[in-house]
Every structure is written in structure tokens, then in C-alpha cells.
Motif scaffolding. Structure first.
Motif, short mmCIF file in Angstrom:
data_model
loop_
_atom_site.label_atom_id
_atom_site.label_comp_id
_atom_site.label_asym_id
_atom_site.label_seq_id
_atom_site.Cartn_x
_atom_site.Cartn_y
_atom_site.Cartn_z
N ARG A 188 0.82 -1.22 0.00
CA ARG A 188 0.00 0.00 0.00
C ARG A 188 0.85 1.26 0.00
N GLU A 189 2.06 1.18 0.53
CA GLU A 189 2.94 2.36 0.67
C GLU A 189 4.36 1.93 0.33
N PRO A 190 4.65 1.75 -0.96
CA PRO A 190 5.94 1.17 -1.37
C PRO A 190 7.16 1.96 -0.93
N GLU A 193 10.13 3.27 3.99
CA GLU A 193 11.43 2.65 4.25
C GLU A 193 11.50 2.05 5.64
N ARG A 194 10.80 2.65 6.60
CA ARG A 194 10.84 2.09 7.96
C ARG A 194 10.18 0.71 7.97
N ALA A 195 9.09 0.53 7.24
CA ALA A 195 8.44 -0.79 7.16
C ALA A 195 9.36 -1.78 6.45
N ARG A 196 10.06 -1.32 5.42
CA ARG A 196 10.98 -2.21 4.70
C ARG A 196 12.13 -2.66 5.60
N GLU A 197 12.67 -1.73 6.38
CA GLU A 197 13.76 -2.07 7.30
C GLU A 197 13.28 -3.04 8.38
N LEU A 198 12.10 -2.79 8.90
CA LEU A 198 11.58 -3.66 9.96
C LEU A 198 11.30 -5.05 9.43
N LEU A 199 10.77 -5.15 8.22
CA LEU A 199 10.52 -6.46 7.63
C LEU A 199 11.82 -7.25 7.51
N ALA A 200 12.88 -6.61 7.09
CA ALA A 200 14.17 -7.28 6.99
C ALA A 200 14.67 -7.76 8.35
N ASN A 222 2.31 0.91 10.37
CA ASN A 222 0.97 0.32 10.30
C ASN A 222 0.09 1.17 9.40
N THR A 223 -0.27 0.62 8.25
CA THR A 223 -1.05 1.38 7.25
C THR A 223 -2.31 1.98 7.84
N PHE A 224 -2.91 1.32 8.83
CA PHE A 224 -4.19 1.76 9.37
C PHE A 224 -4.05 2.98 10.28
N ARG A 230 0.29 10.53 1.41
CA ARG A 230 -0.06 10.68 -0.01
C ARG A 230 0.22 9.40 -0.78
N SER A 231 1.26 8.66 -0.40
CA SER A 231 1.55 7.40 -1.08
C SER A 231 0.42 6.40 -0.87
N VAL A 232 -0.07 6.31 0.35
CA VAL A 232 -1.17 5.40 0.64
C VAL A 232 -2.39 5.79 -0.20
N ILE A 233 -2.69 7.07 -0.23
CA ILE A 233 -3.89 7.54 -0.93
C ILE A 233 -3.76 7.30 -2.43
N GLU A 234 -2.59 7.57 -2.99
CA GLU A 234 -2.42 7.39 -4.44
C GLU A 234 -2.47 5.92 -4.83
#
Length: 263
Positions: A188-190, A193-200, A222-224, A230-234
Motif C-alpha cells: 500500500r505504501e511502497p 522505508e521504515r516498514a521495509r527495514e523492519l521487515l528485513a 501500520n497502514t491503518f 499521499r503514497s497510501v492515498i495514491e
């Protein structure tokens, strides 16, 4: 306050909890589905379970009540309106009720509808605040509303109760869904970067030693909670072309919840 997070290892990926007064050893079991593990841990540590609390009425949260209560004589606590769906409630809880565990632990009940309409979360009155969120809030995600809940109510719970909690509040959810939820965030929000780092960091984590996030982290990954991004919305507009140019947080939340149902 001692918090013992118990990984059940079942197909539903449940977490059970023991909250313990360090002075007296009295404990409250939260959603003790895996009654054997909960009772064994209490015995190992020399703790006495005196209360059982259900966050809501679903069987993967109430399924161990009978065995734990039979073994300990504990009292059962749950939402006051769950008396027809949870058998044997000794104390029905409403928003603002305080639960005492032993001499040193105080926990406040929050009325948090959405996953079901009789759902409670628990926030602690401690120097290091904690939230026991059942199936309302997960690490990097939100509960579904399929079995007795409603997404409108879920939004209200997030916006008015969860989003205002202190950033240092520790989060203890009812299930371990972190990796899948982070992948949804990145879908949803490509550019998060913080989510990407945490996933790793957590992709190979042992659920027995699961990461405990804070509300501050949740607001980053957390997307919610990221309803004005703006990334989420787009990205959302690609799935919902009729989304207004400047959608309200409510509109974004409801569309995200709809997408997550089939993602």
C-alpha cells in the motif's frame, strides 16, 4: 508488572498472556486458549492465576477458560455485553473499569468495538505503559470485522482511542501476524522505508521471542494509522478510482480494510 507472552504455535498464531504482580505472584491470564502452556508457565514460575480475562468472545480466545478456571478457581472477566456469548462471566467490564492484579498492578478496560462489538483492550497504569489489544490492533495491522464486527466502529476505535495513546506504549496483540502485515504496508505504501527495514529485521524471527513494538513504531509502519500519507492515498486510488481528491481518514481506513480482506 511482569508480562509473560506465550506463543501457542497453533494454526491461528495466537498469543496468550500472563500479567503478574511481582510482589505477590498473583496473575491474570488473558485469552488463555492454550491452557496447558499457561498453567505450566504459572506453575514453573510459582505464580497463582486468580483471574482470567477474555478480550472478546471468539473461540480461539475463550477456548481455554474452563480448564484454567477448573485448575485455579480464577474469576472470569469480559465485556459486560458479552454475557450471552461467553459463559460464566463473574465480572462484566465497561470502559474505565480498573482491574487489580495483586498489590501492584492496575489495568484499565477500554471499550474497543470493531472486530466484534463486545471487544475490550487493556491499558496498564504503569511507568512503561502497555496495551493488550486482542484482535483489534495487531503489529502493523488491524483486526478484521467478519464475525460480529463492523469497520465503521473499528475506525472510530483507531481514531479516537488507539491513535492517542502515548508513543512509548508497548503493544501486545492477540496474534502474531507481523510479517504479513508489513508486506501489506509495503504493498500500500511502497516508499515506507521504515516498514521495509523492519521487515528485513523480523523476517526470520522466532515467535517465541517475538518483537514487541511500540505505538510510536506502529504509527510509522501500520497502514491503518497512516491515513493521510499521499503514497497510501495514491495507491488506494488505483483500486478505487472514484476516491475523492482529498479523502477523509475515515474513507481511507474503510477502503484499506476492504482491500485487506482479500489481500
Amino acid at each position: 508488572m511482569i508480562v509473560e507472552q506465550i506463543w501457542t504455535g497453533n494454526n491461528y498464531r495466537n498469543f496468550n498472556y500472563l500479567i503478574v504482580c511481582p510482589e505477590t505472584g498473583e496473575a491474570m491470564a488473558i485469552d488463555p486458549l492454550d491452557h496447558e502452556k499457561c498453567l505450566a508457565k504459572a506453575k514453573e514460575k510459582g505464580w497463582q492465576i486468580t483471574q482470567v480475562l477474555n478480550t472478546h468472545e471468539h473461540g480461539d480466545h475463550t477456548g481455554g477458560n474452563r480448564q484454567v478456571i477448573a485448575a485455579t478457581g480464577a474469576k472470569l472477566l469480559a465485556h459486560a455485553n458479552a454475557k450471552d456469548s461467553i459463559r460464566g462471566i463473574d465480572r462484566g467490564l465497561v470502559a474505565g473499569d480498573v482491574i487489580k492484579v495483586g498489590k501492584t498492578v492496575e489495568i484499565e478496560a477500554m471499550d474497543t468495538p470493531g472486530h466484534t462489538m463486545c471487544h475490550i483492550c487493556l491499558k496498564t497504569h504503569t511507568d512503561q505503559p502497555s496495551l493488550f489489544s486482542g484482535d483489534t490492533l495487531f503489529n502493523a495491522g488491524a483486526g478484521n470485522c467478519h464475525n460480529g464486527g463492523h469497520p465503521e466502529q473499528m475506525y472510530e476505535t483507531f481514531a479516537k482511542q488507539l491513535d492517542v495513546l502515548p508513543d512509548d506504549t508497548l503493544l501486545y496483540p492477540g496474534h502474531e501476524y507481523l510479517i504479513g502485515n508489513l508486506k501489506f504496508t509495503l504493498d500500500r505504501e511502497p516508499d515506507n522505508e521504515r516498514a521495509r527495514e523492519l521487515l528485513a529485521e523480523v523476517e526470520n524471527q522466532d515467535p517465541d521471542q517475538a518483537l514487541v513494538t511500540t505505538m510510536g513504531q506502529e504509527k510509522e509502519v501500520n497502514t491503518f494509522f497512516r491515513l493521510r500519507s499521499r503514497s497510501v492515498i495514491e495507491e488506494l486510488r488505483k483500486s478505487f478510482p472514484d476516491l475523492p481528491n482529498d479523502p477523509t481518514p475515515r474513507e481511507v481506513f474503510l477502503k484499506l480494510r476492504e482491500l485487506r480482506n482479500s489481500w
